[in-house]
Design a protein around this motif. Structure first.
Motif, PDB file in Angstrom:
ATOM      1  N   THR A  49      39.076 116.141  26.859  1.00  0.00           N
ATOM      2  CA  THR A  49      39.857 115.031  25.655  1.00  0.00           C
ATOM      3  C   THR A  49      40.736 116.195  25.049  1.00  0.00           C
ATOM      4  OG1 THR A  49      38.102 113.401  25.673  1.00  0.00           O
ATOM      5  CG2 THR A  49      39.850 113.520  23.866  1.00  0.00           C
ATOM      6  N   GLU A  53      44.891 115.911  25.140  1.00  0.00           N
ATOM      7  CA  GLU A  53      45.710 115.925  23.985  1.00  0.00           C
ATOM      8  C   GLU A  53      46.640 117.032  23.535  1.00  0.00           C
ATOM      9  OE1 GLU A  53      43.068 113.348  21.024  1.00  0.00           O
ATOM     10  OE2 GLU A  53      42.367 115.449  21.058  1.00  0.00           O
ATOM     11  N   ILE A  58      49.423 113.676  23.239  1.00  0.00           N
ATOM     12  CA  ILE A  58      49.169 112.579  22.774  1.00  0.00           C
ATOM     13  C   ILE A  58      47.697 112.436  22.138  1.00  0.00           C
ATOM     14  CG2 ILE A  58      49.963 111.150  24.925  1.00  0.00           C
ATOM     15  CD1 ILE A  58      47.336 111.371  26.326  1.00  0.00           C
ATOM     16  N   ILE A  60      44.152 110.952  21.420  1.00  0.00           N
ATOM     17  CA  ILE A  60      42.991 109.959  22.044  1.00  0.00           C
ATOM     18  C   ILE A  60      42.025 109.748  21.321  1.00  0.00           C
ATOM     19  CG2 ILE A  60      41.178 109.932  23.800  1.00  0.00           C
ATOM     20  CD1 ILE A  60      42.974 112.124  25.521  1.00  0.00           C
ATOM     21  N   ASP A  62      38.576 109.159  19.168  1.00  0.00           N
ATOM     22  CA  ASP A  62      37.292 109.450  19.546  1.00  0.00           C
ATOM     23  C   ASP A  62      36.451 108.858  20.346  1.00  0.00           C
ATOM     24  OD1 ASP A  62      37.927 111.753  17.729  1.00  0.00           O
ATOM     25  OD2 ASP A  62      36.710 110.800  16.118  1.00  0.00           O
ATOM     26  N   GLU A  64      36.993 107.620  23.426  1.00  0.00           N
ATOM     27  CA  GLU A  64      37.362 106.847  24.473  1.00  0.00           C
ATOM     28  C   GLU A  64      37.007 107.563  25.831  1.00  0.00           C
ATOM     29  OE1 GLU A  64      38.670 103.916  24.802  1.00  0.00           O
ATOM     30  OE2 GLU A  64      38.225 103.638  22.368  1.00  0.00           O
ATOM     31  N   VAL A  65      37.523 108.867  26.027  1.00  0.00           N
ATOM     32  CA  VAL A  65      37.098 109.477  27.235  1.00  0.00           C
ATOM     33  C   VAL A  65      35.912 109.271  27.653  1.00  0.00           C
ATOM     34  CG1 VAL A  65      37.168 111.682  28.525  1.00  0.00           C
ATOM     35  CG2 VAL A  65      39.169 110.596  27.243  1.00  0.00           C
ATOM     36  N   LYS A  68      34.530 106.487  29.661  1.00  0.00           N
ATOM     37  CA  LYS A  68      34.863 106.389  30.830  1.00  0.00           C
ATOM     38  C   LYS A  68      33.945 106.981  31.891  1.00  0.00           C
ATOM     39  CE  LYS A  68      38.626 104.674  29.056  1.00  0.00           C
ATOM     40  NZ  LYS A  68      38.353 103.274  28.487  1.00  0.00           N
ATOM     41  N   VAL A  74      39.602 107.907  33.823  1.00  0.00           N
ATOM     42  CA  VAL A  74      40.181 108.639  32.683  1.00  0.00           C
ATOM     43  C   VAL A  74      41.839 108.847  33.171  1.00  0.00           C
ATOM     44  CG1 VAL A  74      40.327 111.002  31.701  1.00  0.00           C
ATOM     45  CG2 VAL A  74      38.210 109.967  32.167  1.00  0.00           C
ATOM     46  N   TYR A  77      43.536 105.363  32.119  1.00  0.00           N
ATOM     47  CA  TYR A  77      43.397 105.357  30.581  1.00  0.00           C
ATOM     48  C   TYR A  77      44.647 106.345  29.995  1.00  0.00           C
ATOM     49  CZ  TYR A  77      42.276 106.023  25.525  1.00  0.00           C
ATOM     50  OH  TYR A  77      42.346 105.930  24.301  1.00  0.00           O
ATOM     51  N   VAL A  78      44.508 107.600  30.418  1.00  0.00           N
ATOM     52  CA  VAL A  78      45.633 108.434  29.970  1.00  0.00           C
ATOM     53  C   VAL A  78      46.906 108.199  30.324  1.00  0.00           C
ATOM     54  CG1 VAL A  78      46.474 110.884  30.037  1.00  0.00           C
ATOM     55  CG2 VAL A  78      44.175 110.559  29.935  1.00  0.00           C
ATOM     56  N   LEU A  81      48.007 105.512  27.888  1.00  0.00           N
ATOM     57  CA  LEU A  81      48.485 106.205  26.829  1.00  0.00           C
ATOM     58  C   LEU A  81      50.020 106.676  26.687  1.00  0.00           C
ATOM     59  CD1 LEU A  81      45.341 107.931  25.636  1.00  0.00           C
ATOM     60  CD2 LEU A  81      46.422 105.855  24.401  1.00  0.00           C
TER      61      LEU A  81
END
Length: 87
Positions: A49, A53, A58, A60, A62, A64-65, A68, A74, A77-78, A81
């Motif tokens: 993560t 970032e 970006i 992310i 806390d 969230e990753v 997954k 992942v 999701y990325v 974002l």
């Protein structure tokens, strides 16, 4: 707009682990293989993560990753974002 791929994720995981021997599955199989089966724990996902970032600029949220289960989740999701940031 930057896109995040399975290859990018693999590169970051390898950099965080300091070796490429932890991932022994083909990239095609990597997408749907659970992180636990790949040998990555929650600490490794925190490192992942942080590196995403920094590299992609970006934020992310806390946990969230860590929620997954697979690299494919992942990546998806990325990319969501990155799409939000680009709009």
């Amino acid at each position: 707009m930057n896109r995040f791929s399975v290859d990018d994720l693999l590169r970051i995981l390898r950099a965080g682990a300091g070796t490429d021997t932890r991932i022994e599955v083909a990239v095609e199989q990597l997408t749907d293989t659970p992180f636990a089966e790949l040998g990555y724990d929650s600490l490794a996902l925190l490192e992942l993560t942080s590196r995403i970032e920094r590299e992609y600029g970006i934020a992310i949220p806390d946990g969230e990753v860590e929620q997954k289960e697979t690299p494919g989740q992942v990546v998806e999701y990325v990319n969501s974002l990155l799409t939000e940031v680009a709009c």
